[in-house]
Design a protein around this motif. Structure first.
Motif, PDB file in Angstrom:
ATOM      1  N   GLU A  17       1.482  61.611  31.452  1.00 38.00           N
ATOM      2  CA  GLU A  17       0.913  62.498  30.956  1.00 38.00           C
ATOM      3  C   GLU A  17       1.148  63.875  31.484  1.00 38.00           C
ATOM      4  O   GLU A  17       1.716  63.781  32.579  1.00 38.00           O
ATOM      5  CB  GLU A  17      -0.709  62.446  30.915  1.00 38.00           C
ATOM      6  N   LYS A  18       1.009  64.892  30.947  1.00 37.00           N
ATOM      7  CA  LYS A  18       1.612  66.472  31.848  1.00 37.00           C
ATOM      8  C   LYS A  18       0.721  66.395  32.962  1.00 37.00           C
ATOM      9  O   LYS A  18       1.366  66.955  34.049  1.00 37.00           O
ATOM     10  CB  LYS A  18       1.223  67.437  30.661  1.00 37.00           C
ATOM     11  N   GLU A  19      -0.391  66.348  32.993  1.00 33.16           N
ATOM     12  CA  GLU A  19      -1.210  66.517  34.311  1.00 33.16           C
ATOM     13  C   GLU A  19      -0.670  65.521  35.366  1.00 33.16           C
ATOM     14  O   GLU A  19      -0.427  66.064  36.559  1.00 33.16           O
ATOM     15  CB  GLU A  19      -2.670  66.338  34.138  1.00 33.16           C
ATOM     16  N   GLU A  20      -0.602  64.166  35.034  1.00 32.37           N
ATOM     17  CA  GLU A  20      -0.091  63.182  36.163  1.00 32.37           C
ATOM     18  C   GLU A  20       1.320  63.540  36.524  1.00 32.37           C
ATOM     19  O   GLU A  20       1.580  63.652  37.652  1.00 32.37           O
ATOM     20  CB  GLU A  20       0.044  61.975  35.333  1.00 32.37           C
ATOM     21  N   GLU A  21       2.250  64.097  35.464  1.00 29.20           N
ATOM     22  CA  GLU A  21       3.466  64.365  35.999  1.00 29.20           C
ATOM     23  C   GLU A  21       3.486  65.552  36.801  1.00 29.20           C
ATOM     24  O   GLU A  21       4.211  65.576  37.771  1.00 29.20           O
ATOM     25  CB  GLU A  21       4.315  64.915  34.622  1.00 29.20           C
ATOM     26  N   GLN A  22       2.699  66.717  36.515  1.00 30.90           N
ATOM     27  CA  GLN A  22       2.805  67.917  37.428  1.00 30.90           C
ATOM     28  C   GLN A  22       2.074  67.238  38.979  1.00 30.90           C
ATOM     29  O   GLN A  22       2.505  68.107  39.965  1.00 30.90           O
ATOM     30  CB  GLN A  22       1.879  68.817  36.997  1.00 30.90           C
ATOM     31  N   ALA A  23       1.008  66.319  38.961  1.00 26.86           N
ATOM     32  CA  ALA A  23       0.479  66.007  40.340  1.00 26.86           C
ATOM     33  C   ALA A  23       1.524  65.280  41.175  1.00 26.86           C
ATOM     34  O   ALA A  23       1.522  65.430  42.155  1.00 26.86           O
ATOM     35  CB  ALA A  23      -0.761  65.162  39.977  1.00 26.86           C
ATOM     36  N   ARG A  57       4.295  67.731  42.488  1.00 25.66           N
ATOM     37  CA  ARG A  57       3.635  68.337  43.789  1.00 25.66           C
ATOM     38  C   ARG A  57       3.584  67.682  44.806  1.00 25.66           C
ATOM     39  O   ARG A  57       3.688  68.017  45.910  1.00 25.66           O
ATOM     40  CB  ARG A  57       2.281  68.908  43.243  1.00 25.66           C
ATOM     41  N   ASP A  72       5.267  75.458  34.689  1.00 27.50           N
ATOM     42  CA  ASP A  72       4.547  74.609  33.609  1.00 27.50           C
ATOM     43  C   ASP A  72       5.548  74.451  32.233  1.00 27.50           C
ATOM     44  O   ASP A  72       5.461  74.370  31.140  1.00 27.50           O
ATOM     45  CB  ASP A  72       3.742  75.613  32.804  1.00 27.50           C
ATOM     46  N   ARG A 102       7.881  70.770  31.040  1.00 24.00           N
ATOM     47  CA  ARG A 102       7.723  69.239  31.156  1.00 24.00           C
ATOM     48  C   ARG A 102       9.133  68.795  31.847  1.00 24.00           C
ATOM     49  O   ARG A 102      10.304  69.554  31.575  1.00 24.00           O
ATOM     50  CB  ARG A 102       7.517  68.594  30.042  1.00 24.00           C
TER      51      ARG A 102
END
Length: 287
Positions: free
Chosen positions: A35-41, A44, A103, A105
């Motif tokens: 998911e986008k949130e998991e990918e960004q986490a 980071r 922001d 993907r």
């Protein structure tokens, strides 16, 4: 971060598409998409903390996309497994450079790096002779290769249009078209089985010993030279002949000092006798 990426690269190469390619494709297809949130986490964690496990999860989750992109380059006659492996290298480079703050993907960002790595691999291996060196020629190579799937030889107007569109000269377009239409000849391939007969360019190269007249001439010359050498040695006095034989013809050659001790003279005298004997031999053989 450099050490982390290097370790990840080693792990991924070992886990790359070896053995059954179908099994590899099935395995990477079974890895869930992030998911986008998991990918960004994860991005980071890797960017800020050098978290190798986060980088590994990012790479593994996007291996399916590498396979999809690599399949588009199978028309160049290169193994899909190699294309996938090169694409994986591009994916790792993308993960290293990915910034989640934009922001965007990861898959959208990684496409460029995956294609660039595959492009380099195709250009290095599609021909023994390099087909493209400049950026414009590389663009011409891939665009013209794609167009040739549906076009015959380009007309003059089509050549001019392609040259203008890609920023190259018409001559470069024509030369690239000729390269794309040619095929490399295998110099010395191995037969697939013992019963196969393979005729290759190497089989038609002339042997330096193939001419019987040359062989006979060389043999006669060697025999004549040997005979004249033996006759010339017979014209020398015993000491001169012995010095030449010990210095040049014996299996275990003797030094000037060893011969000087044998004949009770100086090494310089042995050198003079040797030089005079060689001069006499040359004169006798030339007669």
């Amino acid at each position: 971060m450099t050490n982390a990426v290097a370790t990840l690269k080693n792990d991924l190469v070992l886990a790359g598409p070896v053995g059954s390619l179908e099994a590899y494709i099935q395995a990477v297809s079974a890895i869930p998409v992030l998911e986008k949130e998991e990918e960004q986490a994860l991005a980071r964690r890797f960017r800020e903390q050098d978290d190798l496990d986060a980088a590994r999860k990012l790479v593994l989750a996007h291996l399916r996309f590498v396979v999809h992109i690599a399949k588009g380059y199978t028309g160049y006659g290169l193994p899909l497994a190699d294309l996938v492996q090169e694409g994986n290298v591009g994916l790792m480079k993308a993960v290293k450079r990915f910034d989640p703050d934009y922001d965007v993907r990861l898959v959208s960002f990684a496409v460029h790096w995956i294609r660039a790595e595959i492009h380099e691999f195709v250009l290095r291996n599609w021909r023994i002779v390099k087909v493209a060196t400049t950026k414009a020629q590389r663009k011409l190579f891939f665009n013209l290769r794609k167009a040739k799937k549906s076009l015959a030889w380009l007309s003059h107007d089509e050549t001019l249009a392609v040259a203008e569109d890609l920023g190259v000269t018409p001559r470069e377009v024509t030369e690239m078209e000729q390269r794309l239409s040619s095929r490399d000849a295998v110099f010395d391939p191995m037969p697939e089985s013992d019963d196969d007969q393979v005729y290759t360019p190497v089989a038609y190269l002339p042997s330096p010993d193939a001419d019987p007249a040359t062989l006979v001439e060389r043999s006669d010359w060697n025999e004549d030279s040997t005979s004249r050498m033996i006759d010339a040695l017979e014209t020398l006095d015993e000491r001169s002949r012995d010095i030449l034989e010990c210095r040049w013809l014996a299996e275990k050659k003797q030094t000037l000092h060893e011969l000087a001790d044998k004949y009770g003279v100086s090494a310089e005298r042995i050198r003079q006798i040797e030089a005079n004997a060689i001069k006499k031999l040359r004169t006798a053989m030339a007669a």
